[in-house]
Design an enzyme around this catalytic site. Structure first.
Site, PDB file in Angstrom:
ATOM      1  CE  LYS A  73      -3.357   2.014   3.724  1.00  0.00           C
ATOM      2  NZ  LYS A  73      -2.720   0.844   4.378  1.00  0.00           N
ATOM      3  CB  SER A  97      -0.961   0.013   1.189  1.00  0.00           C
ATOM      4  OG  SER A  97      -0.248   0.167   2.398  1.00  0.00           O
TER       5      SER A  97
END
Length: 206
Positions: free
Chosen positions: A164, A126
């Site tokens: 993230k 990610s």
């Protein structure tokens, strides 16, 4: 005046013993631990170290030895030297350029000497557009206060941890943005989110 080799061994033994047990060793334990011939030799070393301000002691008390500030400062400086590698120059990842040695060092003690720093191994893709790949290690500073755009370790709903970029959007939600164009952001209510730290550095083994 600097320590002799034997005096350094005595100080290292004392420091290690105190760290392990929480109290200083007796003179008998010092003699045994360092294989010294007699207690008179121990007394001689203790007096010399006290005179050099590497050691403090309280008279008329057993186990009264304390590590002096001078020793602690010198050990901290030695640790910083151990936590460095030479930075010899710059190298191009595009067009070749001349490699010129530059006498610098990189200090890793800024990371490893901090009790609020921990490491995590990355699983998944990610964050690949930020050059964080599956299998990499991230060094994380433990904190719950972060800024928009920082890469964070976030715990969602108390169970799911994720790496993230953090954004507090105008609608009141928190956006956890992946660095992968094929993945959608995660929108979370602040009450369901716990920030566990911010990423300081990325390490990769080859």
């Amino acid at each position: 005046m600097a320590l002799t080799r034997r005096q350094k061994e005595v100080m290292d033994f004392l420091s290690g013993f105190i760290q392990k047990h929480g109290y200083s060793p007796s003179y008998d334990e010092i003699a045994t631990g360092l294989k010294l011939a007699s207690l008179a030799t121990v007394h001689k070393h203790i007096q010399a170290l006290e005179a050099k301000q590497y050691l403090r002691r309280s008279y008329n008390h057993s186990r009264s030895l304390e590590i002096g500030d001078r020793y602690l400062a010198e050990e901290k400086a030695r640790q910083r030297e151990r936590d460095t590698v030479p930075l010899l120059g710059r190298i191009a990842a595009g067009a070749p350029v001349e490699a010129i040695p530059i006498p610098e060092t990189l200090h890793f003690s800024d990371f490893v000497g901090n009790e609020n720093t921990f490491a995590l191994q990355v699983r998944g893709d990610s964050m690949i557009d930020d050059h964080i790949c599956s299998g990499d290690f991230v060094l994380v500073e433990k904190t719950d206060s972060v800024k928009n755009g920082e890469i964070v370790v976030a715990l969602v709903d108390g169970t799911e941890a994720t790496l993230k970029r953090y954004y507090a959007d105008s609608d009141g939600r928190i956006r956890l943005q992946p660095a992968n164009s094929s993945m959608a952001p995660i929108f979370v209510d602040p009450s369901s989110l716990q920030i566990q730290g911010r990423v300081l550095a990325v390490m990769r083994k080859y």
